[in-house]
Design a protein around this motif. Sequence first.
Motif, short mmCIF file in Angstrom:
data_model
loop_
_atom_site.label_atom_id
_atom_site.label_comp_id
_atom_site.label_asym_id
_atom_site.label_seq_id
_atom_site.Cartn_x
_atom_site.Cartn_y
_atom_site.Cartn_z
N LEU A 138 -15.02 90.26 31.90
CA LEU A 138 -13.98 89.25 32.04
C LEU A 138 -13.84 88.46 30.76
N ASN A 139 -12.61 88.38 30.25
CA ASN A 139 -12.35 87.58 29.06
C ASN A 139 -11.87 86.17 29.42
N ASP A 140 -11.16 86.08 30.54
CA ASP A 140 -10.63 84.80 31.00
C ASP A 140 -11.42 84.37 32.23
N LEU A 141 -12.27 83.34 32.09
CA LEU A 141 -13.09 82.87 33.19
C LEU A 141 -12.40 81.80 34.03
N SER A 142 -11.17 81.43 33.68
CA SER A 142 -10.48 80.37 34.40
C SER A 142 -10.10 80.79 35.82
N GLN A 143 -10.04 82.09 36.08
CA GLN A 143 -9.71 82.57 37.42
C GLN A 143 -10.93 83.05 38.19
N ARG A 144 -12.08 82.99 37.56
CA ARG A 144 -13.31 83.48 38.19
C ARG A 144 -14.13 82.31 38.71
N PRO A 145 -14.28 82.16 40.03
CA PRO A 145 -15.08 81.06 40.56
C PRO A 145 -16.55 81.20 40.20
N VAL A 146 -17.24 80.07 40.19
CA VAL A 146 -18.69 80.05 40.03
C VAL A 146 -19.25 79.16 41.14
N THR A 147 -20.27 79.67 41.84
CA THR A 147 -20.85 78.97 42.99
C THR A 147 -22.31 78.66 42.72
N PHE A 148 -22.69 77.40 42.92
CA PHE A 148 -24.07 76.96 42.75
C PHE A 148 -24.73 76.87 44.12
N SER A 149 -25.85 77.57 44.27
CA SER A 149 -26.50 77.71 45.57
C SER A 149 -27.91 77.11 45.55
N PHE A 150 -28.27 76.46 46.65
CA PHE A 150 -29.62 75.93 46.80
C PHE A 150 -29.93 75.82 48.29
N ASN A 151 -31.21 75.86 48.60
CA ASN A 151 -31.64 75.72 49.98
C ASN A 151 -32.14 74.30 50.24
N GLY A 152 -33.06 74.14 51.18
CA GLY A 152 -33.31 72.80 51.67
C GLY A 152 -34.71 72.27 51.45
N GLY A 153 -35.32 71.84 52.52
CA GLY A 153 -36.65 71.26 52.48
C GLY A 153 -36.63 69.80 52.91
N ASP A 173 -29.73 97.03 48.51
CA ASP A 173 -28.48 96.47 48.02
C ASP A 173 -27.79 95.71 49.15
N ASN A 174 -27.26 94.56 48.82
CA ASN A 174 -26.59 93.72 49.81
C ASN A 174 -25.09 94.00 49.77
N GLU A 175 -24.64 94.86 50.66
CA GLU A 175 -23.22 95.21 50.71
C GLU A 175 -22.36 94.05 51.19
N TYR A 176 -23.02 92.95 51.63
CA TYR A 176 -22.29 91.77 52.09
C TYR A 176 -22.31 90.64 51.06
N SER A 177 -22.80 90.92 49.86
CA SER A 177 -22.86 89.90 48.82
C SER A 177 -21.47 89.34 48.52
N LEU A 178 -21.44 88.07 48.11
CA LEU A 178 -20.18 87.44 47.70
C LEU A 178 -19.92 87.56 46.21
N LEU A 179 -20.66 88.42 45.53
CA LEU A 179 -20.52 88.54 44.08
C LEU A 179 -19.15 89.08 43.68
N ASP A 180 -18.47 89.76 44.57
CA ASP A 180 -17.11 90.22 44.23
C ASP A 180 -16.10 89.07 44.33
N GLU A 181 -16.49 87.97 44.97
CA GLU A 181 -15.60 86.82 45.11
C GLU A 181 -15.90 85.73 44.09
N THR A 182 -17.16 85.61 43.67
CA THR A 182 -17.56 84.49 42.82
C THR A 182 -18.83 84.82 42.07
N ASP A 183 -18.96 84.29 40.85
CA ASP A 183 -20.26 84.32 40.19
C ASP A 183 -21.21 83.41 40.96
N LEU A 184 -22.51 83.70 40.87
CA LEU A 184 -23.50 83.00 41.68
C LEU A 184 -24.61 82.45 40.80
N VAL A 185 -24.97 81.19 41.00
CA VAL A 185 -26.07 80.57 40.27
C VAL A 185 -27.02 79.94 41.29
N PHE A 186 -28.24 80.46 41.36
CA PHE A 186 -29.23 79.98 42.32
C PHE A 186 -30.17 79.00 41.63
#
Length: 521
Positions: free
Chosen positions: A104-119, A154-167
């Motif tokens: 991807l050259n243009d990241l303005s259309q590519r979402p990025v999602t920040f993920s965290f759990n609890g505690g 492999d997680n065939e249900y991953s959301l990586l096709d919808e958004t970049d992911l940062v854990f």
Amino acid sequence: MKLCTLLLCFPIALATPIHADVKAEPPREEGKEAAPAKEGNDQNKEKPPSQGRKSPETSTTKHTIVLSGVRMEYTATAGTLPIRDAEGKTKAEIFYIAYTKDGLNDLSQRPVTFSFNGGPGSSSVWMHLGLLGPRRVKLQDDGSAVPPPYQLVDNEYSLLDETDLVFIDPVGTGYSRATKPEDAKLFFGLAEDARSVAEFIRLYVTQNTRWASPKFLIGESYGTTRAAALSGELANKHRMNLNGIMLVSTVLNFQTIWGGEGNDLPHVLYLPSYTATAWHHRKLPEDLQKLPIQDVLKQAEAFAVGEYLQAIMLGAALPDEQRKAVLEKMARFTGVSADWLDRANLRPGLERFSVELLRDRRLQVGRFDSRYTGHVRNGLASSAEGDPSGDAFFAPFASTFNHFIRTELKYIDDQPYEILASLGKWNWGAENDFVNVAETLAVAMTRNPFLKVHVSCGYTDLATPYFASHYTFKHLNVAPEISKNITIDDYYAGHMMYLNLPDLAKQRTDLGKFIRAATGR
């Protein structure tokens, strides 16, 4: 450490915005070393974190996966970012794993999602290897335990096709550590945690040129509390507006789940989850048992906010005949005896219900997911001896992550990866009150009317009951036009509903639809 550490429920309040007092190092590209400090700069003389320990190098690896029939190439980055104070001294390092789509050259259309759990005290591993990431832990299709050794698929249900992911692993969890033990108090608190995670997000967005990208948060359990707090911190401190927030197994208002003398609200909101649990284990009367669970829960909800709520509001003034009628209906909707409920004074409580429902089989039900059962060593036990649902998945997630990070992501670190850390005293910010970050979220949604919120609830979740989440959002103080930005989806399984494959498939569809709608796609 108790098994309930994915969600610690203590009273406190948070109604004002959170402000940061830490900052991170100057931006640099991922995988590259920072430029050497000039001679004489005190920052160059600073000791490395953790008593002479040198932080591992950032690792970048290339991978492929097939999602929805399309082959996708992506990059995985595992590393740490330092969190600095106002004087530029490193106070902690936050570990993260990022997955980004290649080509991807243009990241303005590519979402990025920040993920965290609890505690507080949980690493990000659960949604990482259970719901969102390109690899997932292999369990039985219903999420029940498998024998060791464990494996990833492999997680065939991953959301990586919808958004970049940062854990993100907050300080004290995963590989994230305060530089000095005495610095931990700077991060172990509701506001403190939000500050450092917001600063991490700001730094990551800056270094990786993602300010123009659509931005999302997803949190689970206490991670939903953190996400709501971040909605204010990111907007107020960094002027970073979000496109969407995804909340999984939600607790924003702790008064809805933390009972005790003088607070009867949780008893009302837990009752439908007891019904779902009893339905699953076939402990309800036959006329209810033969109905779809959604229909049964509608009846239970109506009883909970009607006759049951009135009964416990009346307290000692409740007439005997009315009490008897309420006890009979409670028994009908919970699967336990009216006599036992009478002795519990109409307030069964989670710990007691967990061992009472299947006492005739000498089994207890799980807290995170009441579909799970485990043997009770003491047949006379009056409260839960543990959590069978946690026993089923704690070890598989820990084992597979420790193998995965070293062999597939090539990140080498010999310190323990804290899957579930005991952080000690957590600063909730106030005394003699209940935390309620729903107000923080309401303000963020009002000031940013484009912010969308998705809520995932599990019927058999006894940690954050689904009806409590519904209650919170029905009482969110926003205009009707803003409330239209909230979507609530219910699932059959519990706290980690995605461990049940049918729910995982549904949740992937629901979240993908939400992300596309929130970005106008």
